[in-house]
Motif scaffolding. Structure first.
Motif, PDB file in Angstrom:
ATOM      1  N   GLU A  66      23.514 -49.807  72.988  1.00 56.86           N
ATOM      2  CA  GLU A  66      22.547 -49.163  72.637  1.00 56.86           C
ATOM      3  C   GLU A  66      22.051 -47.798  73.718  1.00 56.86           C
ATOM      4  O   GLU A  66      21.794 -46.754  73.660  1.00 56.86           O
ATOM      5  CB  GLU A  66      21.249 -49.635  72.110  1.00 56.86           C
ATOM      6  N   LEU A  67      22.083 -48.244  75.124  1.00 54.92           N
ATOM      7  CA  LEU A  67      21.795 -47.730  76.106  1.00 54.92           C
ATOM      8  C   LEU A  67      22.856 -46.648  75.895  1.00 54.92           C
ATOM      9  O   LEU A  67      22.426 -45.553  76.580  1.00 54.92           O
ATOM     10  CB  LEU A  67      21.540 -48.447  77.266  1.00 54.92           C
ATOM     11  N   LEU A  68      24.196 -46.899  76.091  1.00 54.58           N
ATOM     12  CA  LEU A  68      25.238 -45.957  76.229  1.00 54.58           C
ATOM     13  C   LEU A  68      24.941 -44.879  75.215  1.00 54.58           C
ATOM     14  O   LEU A  68      25.089 -43.776  75.661  1.00 54.58           O
ATOM     15  CB  LEU A  68      26.490 -46.604  75.987  1.00 54.58           C
ATOM     16  N   MET A  69      24.610 -45.024  74.078  1.00 55.30           N
ATOM     17  CA  MET A  69      24.440 -43.957  73.131  1.00 55.30           C
ATOM     18  C   MET A  69      23.185 -43.214  73.390  1.00 55.30           C
ATOM     19  O   MET A  69      23.138 -41.869  73.397  1.00 55.30           O
ATOM     20  CB  MET A  69      23.911 -44.534  71.643  1.00 55.30           C
ATOM     21  N   SER A  70      21.938 -43.962  73.989  1.00 56.00           N
ATOM     22  CA  SER A  70      20.737 -43.233  74.452  1.00 56.00           C
ATOM     23  C   SER A  70      21.035 -42.274  75.291  1.00 56.00           C
ATOM     24  O   SER A  70      20.645 -41.076  75.414  1.00 56.00           O
ATOM     25  CB  SER A  70      19.812 -44.188  74.587  1.00 56.00           C
ATOM     26  N   ALA A  72      24.184 -40.970  76.452  1.00 50.09           N
ATOM     27  CA  ALA A  72      24.848 -39.872  75.941  1.00 50.09           C
ATOM     28  C   ALA A  72      24.077 -38.806  75.204  1.00 50.09           C
ATOM     29  O   ALA A  72      24.404 -37.617  75.378  1.00 50.09           O
ATOM     30  CB  ALA A  72      26.123 -40.503  75.186  1.00 50.09           C
ATOM     31  N   PHE A  73      23.068 -39.137  74.385  1.00 52.25           N
ATOM     32  CA  PHE A  73      22.325 -38.319  73.802  1.00 52.25           C
ATOM     33  C   PHE A  73      21.448 -37.572  74.612  1.00 52.25           C
ATOM     34  O   PHE A  73      21.520 -36.215  74.274  1.00 52.25           O
ATOM     35  CB  PHE A  73      21.526 -38.906  72.770  1.00 52.25           C
ATOM     36  N   ILE A  74      20.880 -38.076  75.541  1.00 50.79           N
ATOM     37  CA  ILE A  74      20.174 -37.330  76.454  1.00 50.79           C
ATOM     38  C   ILE A  74      21.015 -36.384  77.376  1.00 50.79           C
ATOM     39  O   ILE A  74      20.791 -35.490  77.847  1.00 50.79           O
ATOM     40  CB  ILE A  74      19.513 -38.302  77.515  1.00 50.79           C
ATOM     41  N   VAL A  75      22.127 -36.902  77.831  1.00 52.09           N
ATOM     42  CA  VAL A  75      23.168 -35.921  78.593  1.00 52.09           C
ATOM     43  C   VAL A  75      23.530 -34.658  77.819  1.00 52.09           C
ATOM     44  O   VAL A  75      23.564 -33.520  78.296  1.00 52.09           O
ATOM     45  CB  VAL A  75      24.349 -36.892  79.137  1.00 52.09           C
ATOM     46  N   LEU A  76      23.857 -34.885  76.472  1.00 48.14           N
ATOM     47  CA  LEU A  76      24.203 -33.832  75.610  1.00 48.14           C
ATOM     48  C   LEU A  76      23.174 -33.053  75.424  1.00 48.14           C
ATOM     49  O   LEU A  76      23.420 -31.736  75.038  1.00 48.14           O
ATOM     50  CB  LEU A  76      24.856 -34.429  74.361  1.00 48.14           C
ATOM     51  N   GLY A  77      21.779 -33.386  75.512  1.00 48.32           N
ATOM     52  CA  GLY A  77      20.737 -32.565  75.226  1.00 48.32           C
ATOM     53  C   GLY A  77      20.359 -31.775  76.564  1.00 48.32           C
ATOM     54  O   GLY A  77      19.933 -30.671  76.697  1.00 48.32           O
ATOM     55  N   VAL A  78      20.690 -32.302  77.633  1.00 49.26           N
ATOM     56  CA  VAL A  78      20.296 -31.701  78.870  1.00 49.26           C
ATOM     57  C   VAL A  78      21.371 -30.725  79.638  1.00 49.26           C
ATOM     58  O   VAL A  78      21.154 -29.499  80.043  1.00 49.26           O
ATOM     59  CB  VAL A  78      19.953 -32.643  79.943  1.00 49.26           C
ATOM     60  N   THR A 204      21.288 -36.772  85.613  1.00 53.19           N
ATOM     61  CA  THR A 204      20.814 -37.019  84.291  1.00 53.19           C
ATOM     62  C   THR A 204      21.035 -38.459  83.885  1.00 53.19           C
ATOM     63  O   THR A 204      20.083 -39.476  83.660  1.00 53.19           O
ATOM     64  CB  THR A 204      21.256 -36.240  83.151  1.00 53.19           C
ATOM     65  N   TRP A 205      22.254 -39.058  84.310  1.00 54.74           N
ATOM     66  CA  TRP A 205      22.233 -40.364  83.811  1.00 54.74           C
ATOM     67  C   TRP A 205      21.773 -41.433  84.724  1.00 54.74           C
ATOM     68  O   TRP A 205      21.332 -42.482  84.191  1.00 54.74           O
ATOM     69  CB  TRP A 205      24.143 -40.615  83.901  1.00 54.74           C
ATOM     70  N   ALA A 219      15.432 -49.029  74.722  1.00 55.42           N
ATOM     71  CA  ALA A 219      16.316 -48.232  74.021  1.00 55.42           C
ATOM     72  C   ALA A 219      16.634 -46.973  73.883  1.00 55.42           C
ATOM     73  O   ALA A 219      17.536 -46.371  73.740  1.00 55.42           O
ATOM     74  CB  ALA A 219      16.387 -49.044  72.627  1.00 55.42           C
ATOM     75  N   LYS A 220      15.450 -46.019  74.465  1.00 57.46           N
ATOM     76  CA  LYS A 220      15.115 -44.523  74.068  1.00 57.46           C
ATOM     77  C   LYS A 220      15.198 -43.951  75.666  1.00 57.46           C
ATOM     78  O   LYS A 220      15.286 -42.964  75.785  1.00 57.46           O
ATOM     79  CB  LYS A 220      14.221 -44.171  73.752  1.00 57.46           C
ATOM     80  N   ARG A 221      15.666 -44.900  76.575  1.00 58.21           N
ATOM     81  CA  ARG A 221      15.930 -44.516  78.088  1.00 58.21           C
ATOM     82  C   ARG A 221      17.197 -44.418  78.249  1.00 58.21           C
ATOM     83  O   ARG A 221      18.051 -44.348  77.728  1.00 58.21           O
ATOM     84  CB  ARG A 221      15.264 -45.537  79.118  1.00 58.21           C
ATOM     85  N   THR A 222      17.272 -43.813  79.590  1.00 58.21           N
ATOM     86  CA  THR A 222      18.706 -43.536  80.292  1.00 58.21           C
ATOM     87  C   THR A 222      19.022 -44.857  80.610  1.00 58.21           C
ATOM     88  O   THR A 222      18.117 -45.763  80.652  1.00 58.21           O
ATOM     89  CB  THR A 222      18.793 -42.657  81.344  1.00 58.21           C
ATOM     90  N   MET A 223      20.496 -45.297  80.997  1.00 53.00           N
ATOM     91  CA  MET A 223      20.575 -46.666  81.470  1.00 53.00           C
ATOM     92  C   MET A 223      20.066 -46.989  82.774  1.00 53.00           C
ATOM     93  O   MET A 223      19.798 -48.047  83.024  1.00 53.00           O
ATOM     94  CB  MET A 223      22.273 -46.694  81.616  1.00 53.00           C
ATOM     95  N   ALA A 224      19.852 -45.993  83.598  1.00 54.96           N
ATOM     96  CA  ALA A 224      19.074 -46.305  85.036  1.00 54.96           C
ATOM     97  C   ALA A 224      17.705 -46.741  84.601  1.00 54.96           C
ATOM     98  O   ALA A 224      17.216 -47.513  85.174  1.00 54.96           O
ATOM     99  CB  ALA A 224      19.154 -45.165  85.876  1.00 54.96           C
TER     100      ALA A 224
END
Length: 274
Positions: A66-70, A72-78, A204-205, A219-224
């Motif tokens: 779930e964190l990978l998907m979250s 990835a979504f944040i990276v694709l948005g930024v 970003t990651w 679950a809505k955060r970055t992995m870090a």
């Protein structure tokens, strides 16, 4: 000749020391992650029976899928939006030499001195008033704005060194400013754009502060950022915590190793032009 050899050996020795200082913490993290869960390993003590299952346990416990998907979504948005805006602004300030460009560039340079920690409180209230708290947009939108000063500074350094004769020749052939930008200058700026993309991806990651303060749901955060919640749950289990940390670091390390030549070539290109 003797002085040149001495300088060469001094440089090599410095690089070796720097490499050891950089690599040893990662090696210690990796060795610790292989110890039995619940133990307190010391230093670089290699376990008699390495527990490779710790990585699987950490992956499942932290819900890494779930964190990978979250992330990835944040990276694709930024990253794509930041690249587009920084490239357009850098082209306007560095190559078109628009009116007031020095003042605008000075404002972006001043933005480089703005620390995330200094604006996190007013940013929290602004995001709250916008109704974006505990959403991924609470991370995406601030990061786009916070990355702009460096992105514009980076792209301007490229465009300011592009000869004006290139645009003049394209203008004589009938190309307008928009066509010059997309068909000529963007392809020429590919090394600078790709290296900036790598930096924005890494930043970003690995974003931690905004993810912790502005988003409550791990679950809505970055992995870090999600690592903070993982640490709170498994803070007393050092091997499992080290395994989770390595899993968070793995994507950024892989990306850098894949694109390191392009990144270094862009840096060298900028130094030679500057």
């Amino acid at each position: 000749m003797i002085v040149a050899r001495r300088e060469a050996w001094t440089g090599r020795l410095f690089l070796i020391v720097l490499m050891v200082v950089t690599v040893v913490p990662f090696v210690s993290l990796f060795v610790t992650a292989l110890h039995p869960s619940g133990t307190y390993p010391a230093g670089l003590d290699w376990p008699s029976e390495p527990r490779w299952s710790n990585f699987v346990t950490a992956f499942q416990a932290a819900h890494m899928d779930e964190l990978l998907m979250s992330s990835a979504f944040i990276v694709l948005g930024v990253v794509p939006i930041s690249l587009l805006l920084a490239t357009l602004a850098g082209f306007a300030i560095g190559h078109l030499r628009m009116a007031g460009r020095r003042l605008v560039f000075l404002l972006f340079v001043l933005g480089l001195t703005l620390p995330f920690e200094g604006i996190i409180t007013p940013l929290y209230y602004q995001i709250r008033d916008m109704g974006l708290l505990n959403t991924r947009w609470a991370i995406i939108l601030p990061l786009i704005g916070l990355f702009m000063p460096f992105g514009v500074f980076w792209m301007r350094a490229h465009f300011i060194s592009v000869p004006g004769e290139i645009s003049e020749a394209a203008r004589i052939d009938g190309a307008n400013t928009w066509q010059q930008f997309w068909r000529i200058h963007v392809p020429l700026a590919a090394p600078a754009i790709s290296s900036l993309a790598i930096l924005l991806f890494l930043w970003t990651w690995n974003q931690f502060l905004l993810a912790i303060v502005l988003v409550d749901d791990p679950a809505k955060r970055t992995m870090a950022g999600a690592l903070g919640a993982f640490q709170g749950q498994w803070g007393t289990d050092i091997p499992l915590l080290c395994a989770g940390s390595l899993l968070v670091l793995a994507p950024t390390l892989v990306i850098f190793l894949i694109f390191q030549r392009r990144f270094v070539s862009a840096l060298l290109q900028g130094s030679l032009k500057g």
